[in-house]
Design a protein around this motif. Structure first.
Motif, short mmCIF file in Angstrom:
data_model
loop_
_atom_site.label_atom_id
_atom_site.label_comp_id
_atom_site.label_asym_id
_atom_site.label_seq_id
_atom_site.Cartn_x
_atom_site.Cartn_y
_atom_site.Cartn_z
N ASP A 252 0.83 -1.20 0.00
CA ASP A 252 0.00 0.00 0.00
C ASP A 252 0.87 1.26 0.00
OD1 ASP A 252 -1.84 2.08 0.60
OD2 ASP A 252 -3.15 0.64 1.60
N PRO A 253 0.68 2.16 -0.95
CA PRO A 253 1.49 3.38 -0.99
C PRO A 253 1.22 4.32 0.18
CG PRO A 253 -0.23 3.45 -2.66
CD PRO A 253 -0.23 2.06 -2.11
N MET A 254 0.18 4.04 0.96
CA MET A 254 -0.10 4.86 2.14
C MET A 254 0.88 4.59 3.28
SD MET A 254 -2.56 6.87 1.40
CE MET A 254 -3.15 7.44 2.99
N ASN A 255 1.64 3.50 3.18
CA ASN A 255 2.61 3.18 4.24
C ASN A 255 3.72 4.23 4.28
OD1 ASN A 255 1.31 0.74 4.90
ND2 ASN A 255 2.43 -0.36 3.29
N SER A 256 4.04 4.68 5.49
CA SER A 256 5.18 5.57 5.65
C SER A 256 6.47 4.76 5.53
CB SER A 256 5.13 6.23 7.03
OG SER A 256 5.31 5.26 8.06
N ARG A 257 7.58 5.45 5.46
CA ARG A 257 8.88 4.76 5.38
C ARG A 257 9.08 3.87 6.60
NH1 ARG A 257 14.80 7.69 4.60
NH2 ARG A 257 16.05 5.76 4.62
N GLU A 258 8.72 4.39 7.77
CA GLU A 258 8.85 3.60 8.99
C GLU A 258 7.94 2.38 8.96
OE1 GLU A 258 8.30 4.14 13.85
OE2 GLU A 258 7.82 5.78 12.48
N GLN A 259 6.72 2.56 8.46
CA GLN A 259 5.79 1.43 8.38
C GLN A 259 6.26 0.39 7.37
OE1 GLN A 259 2.29 3.73 7.56
NE2 GLN A 259 1.62 3.75 9.70
N ARG A 260 6.84 0.81 6.27
CA ARG A 260 7.36 -0.15 5.30
C ARG A 260 8.45 -1.02 5.93
NH1 ARG A 260 6.89 4.32 1.74
NH2 ARG A 260 9.12 4.77 1.87
N GLY A 261 9.33 -0.40 6.70
CA GLY A 261 10.36 -1.17 7.38
C GLY A 261 9.80 -2.12 8.41
N ALA A 262 8.80 -1.65 9.16
CA ALA A 262 8.18 -2.51 10.17
C ALA A 262 7.46 -3.69 9.52
CB ALA A 262 7.22 -1.69 11.02
N LEU A 263 6.83 -3.45 8.38
CA LEU A 263 6.15 -4.54 7.68
C LEU A 263 7.14 -5.58 7.16
CD1 LEU A 263 3.44 -2.58 5.65
CD2 LEU A 263 3.04 -4.14 7.56
N ARG A 264 8.28 -5.13 6.66
CA ARG A 264 9.30 -6.09 6.22
C ARG A 264 9.75 -6.97 7.39
NH1 ARG A 264 11.12 -1.65 3.05
NH2 ARG A 264 12.60 -1.04 4.68
N ASP A 265 10.00 -6.35 8.54
CA ASP A 265 10.44 -7.12 9.70
C ASP A 265 9.35 -8.09 10.16
OD1 ASP A 265 12.79 -5.71 9.62
OD2 ASP A 265 12.25 -4.32 11.24
N ALA A 266 8.10 -7.61 10.17
CA ALA A 266 6.99 -8.46 10.61
C ALA A 266 6.79 -9.64 9.66
CB ALA A 266 5.71 -7.64 10.72
N TRP A 267 6.90 -9.39 8.36
CA TRP A 267 6.72 -10.47 7.39
C TRP A 267 7.80 -11.53 7.54
CZ3 TRP A 267 3.15 -12.46 4.46
CH2 TRP A 267 3.51 -13.39 3.46
N ARG A 268 9.05 -11.10 7.70
CA ARG A 268 10.12 -12.09 7.85
C ARG A 268 9.96 -12.87 9.16
NH1 ARG A 268 11.02 -14.41 4.60
NH2 ARG A 268 13.01 -15.19 5.38
N ALA A 269 9.55 -12.21 10.22
CA ALA A 269 9.31 -12.92 11.49
C ALA A 269 8.20 -13.95 11.32
CB ALA A 269 8.96 -11.93 12.59
N LEU A 270 7.14 -13.57 10.61
CA LEU A 270 6.03 -14.50 10.37
C LEU A 270 6.49 -15.70 9.56
CD1 LEU A 270 2.99 -15.20 10.43
CD2 LEU A 270 2.72 -13.75 8.39
N GLN A 271 7.29 -15.47 8.52
CA GLN A 271 7.74 -16.58 7.68
C GLN A 271 8.71 -17.49 8.43
OE1 GLN A 271 6.06 -17.14 4.86
NE2 GLN A 271 5.00 -15.33 5.65
N ARG A 272 9.58 -16.92 9.24
CA ARG A 272 10.47 -17.76 10.05
C ARG A 272 9.66 -18.63 11.01
NH1 ARG A 272 14.20 -13.34 9.55
NH2 ARG A 272 13.18 -12.21 11.25
#
Length: 335
Positions: A252-272
């Motif tokens: 979603d382009p509404m994500n801020s830069r900080e939110q994009r980083g947090a989403l990347r971390d959350a996704w990788r944690a979920l996949q692990r």
């Protein structure tokens, strides 16, 4: 009761004749006095609409009808009809019941948390006759919450505010019948996305959480009715729409830069986390003498380890909260 409602309760109705009168009765018995109840019929083919018409004797109740267009459009239709003075909305499923003090308690809770976009209570299963079903099972699931912390999914307390990344990983806030939402925040995100059939409420909560936290009330206040017609029992559909929420949120382009980083971390944690679970399942299958199943589970675990982001192909046709507005279908007020 004052002349203007402070809370609008929107009840989508579709072939729910068997439960709708009981559901509306629990709303009309709320201890919070300033409410309106908007029943929106979504092209029902049973006599549910006939059953709710007499309820209009209560001046707080309005009934509208439209052609069938699905739950998200129906929620948006109700949202378009709320009184301008109303500050909060609650979307009550046609077959659920709520405690008499649910709205009042959540209303007070939100008044003490101006930073929050919503407040919610715990639900537990009831059966078709309204009796407790597997007491504590669903409530326990709502209270078992996790979010990404330092690269892993960690448990968080049931009374901790629900945040954007937690709701991206999974949705512990269900059904919508126990969630009181600030109307202004819901209008700001554009309402519900009609490209979903069952996950429109989860998607809306994630987008709401981008604006602020959701405050939990760690008390059972909702009877979540289970019966043979529940839409949430469609497993393949749930899988597809879970993936759509992940992809729509992630890109979603509404994500801020900080939110994009947090989403990347959350996704990788979920996949692990998923890879570890599948790996342990593969080992158990191998020990039990099922090498074929073990191989399939091991391959699945590997796939999670290399899935570095949600697939763009999982997105729905809308795919962005920027394109969403409350585009409610035409409704009529029945005689």
């Amino acid at each position: 009761m004052s002349d203007a409602p402070s809370v609008s309760v929107i009840v989508p109705l579709h072939n729910g004749a068997g439960f709708i009168v009981e559901t509306i009765s629990c709303v009309l018995g709320q201890t919070h006095p300033d409410i309106e109840v908007l029943i929106v019929d979504d092209g029902s083919t049973d006599d549910g609409l006939d059953r709710v018409r007499p309820l209009r004797r209560d001046p707080r109740v309005s009934v509208a009808a439209k052609r069938w267009s699905g739950i998200a459009d129906t929620r948006n239709a109700g949202l378009s009809l709320v009184d301008a003075a109303s500050s909060y909305v609650l979307f009550l499923d046609q077959d659920d019941i709520i405690a008499p003090d649910l709205i009042e308690t959540l209303f007070v809770l939100l008044s003490t948390h101006p930073e929050a976009v919503a407040a919610y209570a715990i639900a537990d299963f009831i059966d078709a006759d309204g009796r407790p079903l597997h007491p504590g099972a669903f409530a326990g699931g709502m209270r078992t919450r996790r979010t990404a912390v330092e690269g892993a999914l960690r448990a968080i307390a049931p009374d901790s505010p629900a945040t954007f990344c937690e709701l991206f990983v999974s949705n512990p806030i269900y059904p919508p019948s126990g969630i009181l939402i600030r109307k202004a925040a819901l209008l700001e995100i554009g309402g519900f996305d009609p490209s979903y059939r069952v996950a429109d409420d989860w998607d809306a909560l994630v987008r709401l959480a981008r604006l602020g936290p959701l405050i939990p009330l760690d008390e059972i206040k909702v009877g979540y009715r289970r019966h043979g017609a529940n839409a949430s029992g469609n497993t393949p559909l749930n899988v597809r729409e879970t993936r759509a929420v992940w992809a729509n949120t992630y890109y979603d382009p509404m994500n801020s830069r900080e939110q994009r980083g947090a989403l990347r971390d959350a996704w990788r944690a979920l996949q692990r986390d998923k890879a570890m679970t599948k790996s342990e399942a593969a080992k158990a299958s191998l020990r039990s003498g099922a090498p074929g199943r073990a191989m399939s589970q091991a391959v699945d675990a590997l796939a999670h380890r290399v899935l570095f982001a949600p697939l763009r192909a999982w997105r729905t046709r809308n795919g962005s909260s920027m394109s969403l507005v409350v585009r409610a279908p035409a409704v009529t007020l029945p005689d």
